[in-house]
Design a protein around this motif. Structure first.
Motif, PDB file in Angstrom:
ATOM      1  N   GLY A 135      -6.982  -0.188  -1.317  1.00  0.00           N
ATOM      2  CA  GLY A 135      -5.985  -1.261  -1.366  1.00  0.00           C
ATOM      3  C   GLY A 135      -6.400  -2.418  -2.012  1.00  0.00           C
ATOM      4  O   GLY A 135      -7.611  -2.305  -2.669  1.00  0.00           O
ATOM      5  N   ASN A 136      -5.922  -3.558  -2.107  1.00  0.00           N
ATOM      6  CA  ASN A 136      -6.417  -4.637  -2.695  1.00  0.00           C
ATOM      7  C   ASN A 136      -6.337  -5.894  -1.836  1.00  0.00           C
ATOM      8  O   ASN A 136      -5.565  -6.177  -0.948  1.00  0.00           O
ATOM      9  CB  ASN A 136      -5.276  -5.096  -3.777  1.00  0.00           C
ATOM     10  CG  ASN A 136      -5.374  -6.381  -4.853  1.00  0.00           C
ATOM     11  OD1 ASN A 136      -5.908  -7.233  -4.281  1.00  0.00           O
ATOM     12  ND2 ASN A 136      -5.545  -5.965  -6.013  1.00  0.00           N
ATOM     13  N   SER A 137      -7.375  -6.544  -1.696  1.00  0.00           N
ATOM     14  CA  SER A 137      -7.603  -7.770  -0.922  1.00  0.00           C
ATOM     15  C   SER A 137      -6.503  -8.824  -0.998  1.00  0.00           C
ATOM     16  O   SER A 137      -6.662  -9.734  -0.041  1.00  0.00           O
ATOM     17  CB  SER A 137      -9.122  -8.512  -1.035  1.00  0.00           C
ATOM     18  OG  SER A 137      -9.120  -8.938  -2.309  1.00  0.00           O
ATOM     19  N   ARG A 138      -5.760  -8.782  -2.006  1.00  0.00           N
ATOM     20  CA  ARG A 138      -4.945  -9.759  -2.160  1.00  0.00           C
ATOM     21  C   ARG A 138      -3.547  -9.563  -1.208  1.00  0.00           C
ATOM     22  O   ARG A 138      -2.864 -10.345  -1.133  1.00  0.00           O
ATOM     23  CB  ARG A 138      -4.458 -10.096  -3.562  1.00  0.00           C
ATOM     24  CG  ARG A 138      -5.451 -10.851  -4.489  1.00  0.00           C
ATOM     25  CD  ARG A 138      -5.005 -11.242  -5.755  1.00  0.00           C
ATOM     26  NE  ARG A 138      -4.709 -10.040  -6.446  1.00  0.00           N
ATOM     27  CZ  ARG A 138      -5.630  -9.202  -7.256  1.00  0.00           C
ATOM     28  NH1 ARG A 138      -6.723  -9.573  -7.567  1.00  0.00           N
ATOM     29  NH2 ARG A 138      -4.904  -8.475  -8.098  1.00  0.00           N
ATOM     30  N   TRP A 139      -3.376  -8.172  -0.917  1.00  0.00           N
ATOM     31  CA  TRP A 139      -2.361  -7.610  -0.227  1.00  0.00           C
ATOM     32  C   TRP A 139      -2.417  -8.074   1.215  1.00  0.00           C
ATOM     33  O   TRP A 139      -3.550  -8.053   1.859  1.00  0.00           O
ATOM     34  CB  TRP A 139      -2.179  -6.020  -0.437  1.00  0.00           C
ATOM     35  CG  TRP A 139      -2.000  -5.369  -1.762  1.00  0.00           C
ATOM     36  CD1 TRP A 139      -1.626  -6.353  -2.856  1.00  0.00           C
ATOM     37  CD2 TRP A 139      -2.016  -4.108  -2.035  1.00  0.00           C
ATOM     38  NE1 TRP A 139      -1.535  -5.634  -3.908  1.00  0.00           N
ATOM     39  CE2 TRP A 139      -1.869  -4.189  -3.240  1.00  0.00           C
ATOM     40  CE3 TRP A 139      -2.388  -2.935  -1.548  1.00  0.00           C
ATOM     41  CZ2 TRP A 139      -1.883  -2.952  -4.162  1.00  0.00           C
ATOM     42  CZ3 TRP A 139      -2.476  -1.738  -1.948  1.00  0.00           C
ATOM     43  CH2 TRP A 139      -2.318  -1.786  -3.573  1.00  0.00           C
ATOM     44  N   HIS A 176      -9.849  -6.774   2.675  1.00  0.00           N
ATOM     45  CA  HIS A 176     -10.818  -7.688   2.275  1.00  0.00           C
ATOM     46  C   HIS A 176     -12.113  -7.225   3.109  1.00  0.00           C
ATOM     47  O   HIS A 176     -12.973  -7.973   4.181  1.00  0.00           O
ATOM     48  CB  HIS A 176     -10.436  -9.359   2.789  1.00  0.00           C
ATOM     49  CG  HIS A 176     -11.160 -10.330   1.946  1.00  0.00           C
ATOM     50  ND1 HIS A 176     -10.591 -11.575   2.280  1.00  0.00           N
ATOM     51  CD2 HIS A 176     -12.078 -10.313   1.269  1.00  0.00           C
ATOM     52  CE1 HIS A 176     -11.445 -12.556   1.402  1.00  0.00           C
ATOM     53  NE2 HIS A 176     -12.119 -11.722   0.827  1.00  0.00           N
ATOM     54  N   TYR A 195       0.667  -1.118   0.013  1.00  0.00           N
ATOM     55  CA  TYR A 195       0.035  -0.177   0.009  1.00  0.00           C
ATOM     56  C   TYR A 195       0.676   1.239   0.016  1.00  0.00           C
ATOM     57  O   TYR A 195       0.651   2.436  -0.856  1.00  0.00           O
ATOM     58  CB  TYR A 195      -0.759   0.100   1.220  1.00  0.00           C
ATOM     59  CG  TYR A 195      -1.642   1.256   1.500  1.00  0.00           C
ATOM     60  CD1 TYR A 195      -2.981   1.434   1.114  1.00  0.00           C
ATOM     61  CD2 TYR A 195      -1.061   2.342   2.356  1.00  0.00           C
ATOM     62  CE1 TYR A 195      -3.720   2.459   1.376  1.00  0.00           C
ATOM     63  CE2 TYR A 195      -1.804   3.355   2.574  1.00  0.00           C
ATOM     64  CZ  TYR A 195      -3.143   3.614   1.969  1.00  0.00           C
ATOM     65  OH  TYR A 195      -4.023   4.700   2.313  1.00  0.00           O
ATOM     66  N   SER A 233      -6.980 -10.026   5.011  1.00  0.00           N
ATOM     67  CA  SER A 233      -6.469  -8.845   4.631  1.00  0.00           C
ATOM     68  C   SER A 233      -7.246  -7.727   5.117  1.00  0.00           C
ATOM     69  O   SER A 233      -8.538  -7.646   5.189  1.00  0.00           O
ATOM     70  CB  SER A 233      -6.570  -8.716   3.202  1.00  0.00           C
ATOM     71  OG  SER A 233      -6.128  -7.512   2.700  1.00  0.00           O
TER      72      SER A 233
END
Length: 286
Positions: A128-132, A148, A82, A145
């Motif tokens: 942000g991205n839920s895969r992070w 998420h 992030y 996450s």
């Protein structure tokens, strides 16, 4: 000798606004070796705590000359990715200010979804991205996450609603309150401290009795902090097994207190090191 005299466990909720009374907001407090007791909100027409009320109450408690350890059940920071994507300095205190400007979820009438939908703030510039995932979430295994959203057991809303209140507490209290591990892995003697907690690590170690799930999570945080401090395990948990580069990352991303680390987690070696002393599966507290 215990490092703290008082222990506070908070189960958090990111629902509705900071001024709404929420059943999911619960606070338990233990003095010394006493069994944690639930702390009701101040007398008012509201039956339950509000996020704003908890933050103000914590500021009052932390202003007292009583070394206090607080565990709060939401993420305190975001994955390093992030910071990289948004070209932010790897500094937690600067992150608090930047995040609150874009996600002003401490506003009296602000829902997290208002920011997500673009009605308030500028969340689109700080998504942000839920895969992070953070290193600590990888170490915990089951932790989701902080990005998420909209799934059962999600910590995303509570994290996005709670981080601005950490900033508020930081700005209101004096320098004798240590935000772990952002202010350092070692908490100075006589200081109070605030740490990220994940009650799923500990709640099965305590009988539920007549508590609701939210009550039991807050109870478990306070009970674990108290017993860990008094039986000597807390010191090990405050120094998880991480390489120097991992420690540097974790002081930006944060760390869940009680997650033993990545070194021994990876090789399953729980011999005589820190992980053995702070391994959740070995840490039965009956």
């Amino acid at each position: 000798m215990p490092a703290f005299a008082r222990y506070i466990g908070i189960d958090y909720s990111g629902a509705q606004t900071p001024r709404d009374s929420l059943k999911g907001l619960r606070v338990y407090l233990a003095e010394g070796d006493a069994v944690p007791a639930e702390v009701p909100p101040p007398p008012s027409p509201r039956k339950y705590w509000t996020r704003k009320g908890i933050a103000e109450w914590l500021v009052e408690r932390l202003a007292e000359d009583i070394p206090t350890l607080v565990g709060i059940d939401h993420g305190f920071s975001f994955p390093l990715r992030y910071f990289e994507v948004h070209h932010l300095p790897p500094d937690w205190h600067a992150f608090l200010d930047d995040f609150q400007r874009h996600w002003p979820t401490d506003g009296d009438h602000v829902y997290v979804d208002f920011v997500r939908d673009g009605a308030v703030g500028n969340g689109a510039d700080r998504m942000g991205n839920s895969r992070w995932r953070r290193l600590t979430e990888e170490g915990a295994g089951s932790a989701k996450s902080v990005f998420h959203f909209d799934v059962q057991g999600s910590v995303a809303k509570s994290t996005h609603s709670g981080i601005p209140w950490l900033r508020y507490i930081r700005d209101q209290v004096d320098k004798r309150v240590h935000f772990w591990p952002f202010d350092g892995w070692d908490i100075p003697a006589g200081y109070s401290a605030i740490a990220e907690a994940y009650p799923a690590l500990w709640s099965r170690n305590f009988a539920v009795e007549d508590r609701t799930p939210d009550q039991h999570d807050a109870f478990s945080i306070a009970a674990w902090l108290s017993r860990a401090d008094r039986n000597g395990r807390l010191a090990a948990c405050l120094n998880p097994d991480l390489t120097p580069p991992e420690r540097t990352v974790a002081q930006v991303e944060g760390w869940i207190l009680g997650v033993p680390g990545l070194i021994r987690t990876a090789d399953k070696d729980t011999g005589s090191g820190t992980s053995a002393a702070c391994n959740g599966n070995l840490f039965r507290l009956h």
